[in-house]
Design a protein around this motif. Structure first.
Motif, PDB file in Angstrom:
ATOM      1  N   CYS A 145       0.831  -1.207   0.000  1.00  0.00           N
ATOM      2  CA  CYS A 145       0.000   0.000   0.000  1.00  0.00           C
ATOM      3  C   CYS A 145       0.867   1.259   0.000  1.00  0.00           C
ATOM      4  N   HIS A 149       0.784   4.137  -2.818  1.00  0.00           N
ATOM      5  CA  HIS A 149       0.508   5.524  -2.454  1.00  0.00           C
ATOM      6  C   HIS A 149       1.626   6.454  -2.924  1.00  0.00           C
ATOM      7  N   VAL A 209      -7.402   5.917  -5.581  1.00  0.00           N
ATOM      8  CA  VAL A 209      -6.513   4.838  -5.136  1.00  0.00           C
ATOM      9  C   VAL A 209      -5.994   5.125  -3.728  1.00  0.00           C
ATOM     10  N   TRP A 212      -8.787   4.546  -1.009  1.00  0.00           N
ATOM     11  CA  TRP A 212      -9.384   3.234  -0.771  1.00  0.00           C
ATOM     12  C   TRP A 212      -8.391   2.090  -0.654  1.00  0.00           C
ATOM     13  N   VAL A 213      -7.188   2.213  -1.178  1.00  0.00           N
ATOM     14  CA  VAL A 213      -6.216   1.114  -1.092  1.00  0.00           C
ATOM     15  C   VAL A 213      -5.496   1.212   0.248  1.00  0.00           C
TER      16      VAL A 213
END
Length: 281
Positions: A145, A149, A209, A212-213
């Protein structure tokens, strides 16, 4: 007198630039780093939250108060970001602040983000909507993640640079004013002005992204992600003409980069050919 006026404008715009940049860095930490690592590293929350039922969660007064407080902060940010971008309000701010209108807008946006970040209330009494808690995913998935990001933020900052970061921050307007060049937006084509009027969120997919990720999704993060997602969907107003203009501009930039790269390669190759001849002499 004009010199002091110009110096004051430059000082205010630079101070605003520092404040907005600092707020953007804090927002990156608030949206990404804290959610990826602090939630997953907090001692024992996942085990506690698994046994919490949703019915008892929404009966908890503290949870409801935190939700209402966070929703009020989100509503304040959305109202500020939308109302100040309206044409009538924008004309009023231009009449009041002149060339500093854009600087005032981004300052108010950064200030509302500061309020949102500093008074945001995490909800620890509610269960996660999802949470990675099994090995090896509990160790490697936060890293995945984090990498996603980082890539998304790099794309966002690259797009912001392409869209003239100095102008978005209000620095270019002050620079043109000090040189008596007028408003830089007036010098743009009608297609560019039309795009800037419609363009509210140029980084829609990348920000989705980031929202929510995550290795775990708490109730307060669900509120944040859902609200920002709906706001970006409602604020999206680009049409086919805007997309055609964007594609043509990106193609021009790629052509410029490719010409520069080919010219540099040709120059390097030519220097490489000359070098042995000079060495022999």
């Amino acid at each position: 007198m004009a010199v002091f006026h110009s110096a004051a404008l430059v000082g205010l715009s630079l101070a605003n630039f520092v404040f907005v940049s600092w707020s953007a860095a804090e927002f990156v930490a608030f949206v990404s780093l804290r959610q990826i690592y602090r939630e997953s590293r907090r001692p024992g929350p996942a085990d506690v939250r698994v046994h919490v039922e949703w019915q008892s969660t929404f009966r908890d007064r503290q949870v409801l108060q935190a939700l209402l407080s966070n929703l009020a902060l989100l509503a304040f940010f959305i109202l500020q970001h939308s109302v100040m971008a309206a044409e009538r309000v924008r004309k009023w701010t231009v009449a009041c602040f002149g060339v500093l209108q854009r600087s005032v807008y981004v300052f108010c946006t950064a200030a509302s983000l500061q309020l949102l970040m500093h008074y945001w209330q995490p909800i620890h009494a509610a269960p996660f909507l999802w949470s990675v808690s099994r090995e090896p995913w509990v160790t490697c998935f936060p890293l995945i993640c984090f990498i996603i990001h980082v890539i998304a933020w790099l794309i966002i900052f690259s797009i912001v640079l392409i869209f003239d970061y100095a102008e978005l921050m209000g620095l270019k307007q002050v620079y043109y004013c000090c040189l008596s060049l007028g408003d830089p937006m007036v010098l743009k084509s009608q297609k560019a002005q039309r795009l800037y009027c419609h363009l509210r969120h140029p980084v829609f997919l990348e920000f989705l992204v980031i929202l929510w990720v995550l290795p775990s999704l708490s109730l307060d993060r669900l509120l944040l992600s859902t609200t920002f997602t709906l706001y970006m969907i409602c604020g999206h107003s680009l049409d086919q003409q805007d997309y055609r203009y964007l594609r043509s501009q990106l193609n021009k930039k790629f052509e410029i980069f490719s010409r520069e790269e080919s010219a540099y390669s040709h120059l390097a190759a030519r220097n490489g050919v000359r070098e042995p001849a000079e060495h022999r002499e």
